[in-house]
Design a protein around this motif. Structure first.
Motif, short mmCIF file in Angstrom:
data_model
loop_
_atom_site.label_atom_id
_atom_site.label_comp_id
_atom_site.label_asym_id
_atom_site.label_seq_id
_atom_site.Cartn_x
_atom_site.Cartn_y
_atom_site.Cartn_z
N GLU A 77 56.24 63.52 51.51
CA GLU A 77 55.05 64.36 51.40
C GLU A 77 54.67 64.58 49.93
OE1 GLU A 77 53.51 68.79 52.81
OE2 GLU A 77 55.48 68.10 53.45
N TRP A 105 47.49 55.49 56.82
CA TRP A 105 47.74 56.92 56.61
C TRP A 105 46.63 57.53 55.76
CZ3 TRP A 105 48.61 60.39 52.67
CH2 TRP A 105 49.12 61.64 53.05
N GLU A 109 43.75 60.39 56.63
CA GLU A 109 43.53 61.60 55.82
C GLU A 109 42.05 61.74 55.49
OE1 GLU A 109 46.05 64.11 54.56
OE2 GLU A 109 46.58 63.18 56.48
N ASP A 110 41.41 60.63 55.13
CA ASP A 110 39.98 60.63 54.83
C ASP A 110 39.16 60.95 56.08
OD1 ASP A 110 37.58 59.93 53.17
OD2 ASP A 110 37.43 58.33 54.66
N LYS A 112 39.92 62.78 58.62
CA LYS A 112 39.99 64.21 58.98
C LYS A 112 38.94 65.04 58.23
CE LYS A 112 44.92 64.07 59.90
NZ LYS A 112 46.24 64.41 59.38
N ASP A 162 45.73 61.39 65.01
CA ASP A 162 46.88 62.20 64.57
C ASP A 162 48.22 61.67 65.05
OD1 ASP A 162 45.10 63.81 63.25
OD2 ASP A 162 45.62 65.65 64.33
N GLN A 165 49.02 58.40 63.32
CA GLN A 165 49.29 58.67 61.91
C GLN A 165 50.70 59.25 61.73
OE1 GLN A 165 47.06 61.80 59.97
NE2 GLN A 165 47.33 60.88 57.94
N TYR A 169 53.77 57.67 59.64
CA TYR A 169 54.39 58.50 58.59
C TYR A 169 55.92 58.51 58.77
CZ TYR A 169 55.39 62.53 55.60
OH TYR A 169 55.90 63.35 54.62
#
Length: 199
Positions: A77, A105, A109-110, A112, A162, A165, A169
């Motif tokens: 993270e 990933w 993020e983009d 969202k 999600d 992803q 992750y």
């Protein structure tokens, strides 16, 4: 014909640039063992970007510090929260031919942050590039998750990707991230920054 005449030294310069491009291309295609052996070239690529500094909102130059690079080792993270960390990890994943994981990933993020009226187009692009069974940058998820993600992408919401992803992750966290921390590229980058700090 005069139009096709090149002075000798210009030709040498041209060949030098082409050789550099060819060498860069070859670096990305090498396997992990070669990546470790070719560390000097990797660091030569990394260090100029790091030394050029990262612009902050108040336009000061912030140099990458040994402390920040040490923080990358605390968690995936923290590594991904750093722009430089993302870049270093992406280079490492390229050497392992698995950069689609971080690219997916980051795309999620983009996604969202996407405005609701643009969700459908972005969902379609992400699905076609990473999720569908013949995707160019297909991510490693099981059949059930691929099917479930396909359904969610047809009627997209901000959480459509999600589950996939999270799976990618976890895969990076358990697999690539520990290898990245043990890699000569990471250790040498840290060592170089610590040496520069102590000068």
């Amino acid at each position: 014909m005069p139009g096709f005449f090149f002075p000798h030294n210009n030709m040498t310069e041209l060949n030098g640039k082409e050789d550099c491009k060819l060498a860069e291309g070859k670096i990305h295609k090498k396997k992990q063992k070669a990546f470790g052996a070719d560390l000097k070239n990797y660091l030569k690529c990394m260090v100029p970007h790091i030394q050029s500094g990262i612009k902050t909102s108040n336009s000061r130059n912030v140099m990458l510090s040994a402390e920040e690079v040490i923080q990358w080792s605390q968690s995936l993270e923290k590594l991904l929260a750093s722009q430089s960390g993302q870049g270093a990890f992406r280079e490492f994943l390229k050497s392992e031919f698995s950069e689609e994981n971080i690219e997916f990933w980051l795309a999620c993020e983009d996604y969202k942050k996407t405005k609701p009226d643009h969700l459908h187009g972005k969902a379609e692009r992400i699905y076609e590039e990473f999720v569908q069974s013949d995707a160019i940058k297909q991510i490693n998820i099981d059949y059930q998750m691929r099917e479930a993600t396909a359904k969610r992408a047809q009627d997209p919401t901000h959480t459509s990707f999600d589950e996939a992803q999270k799976s990618v992750y976890i895969l990076m966290e358990r697999d690539s991230y520990p290898r990245f921390l043990k890699s000569k590229a990471y250790l040498n980058l840290l060592n170089q920054l610590q040496t520069n700090t102590s000068k």
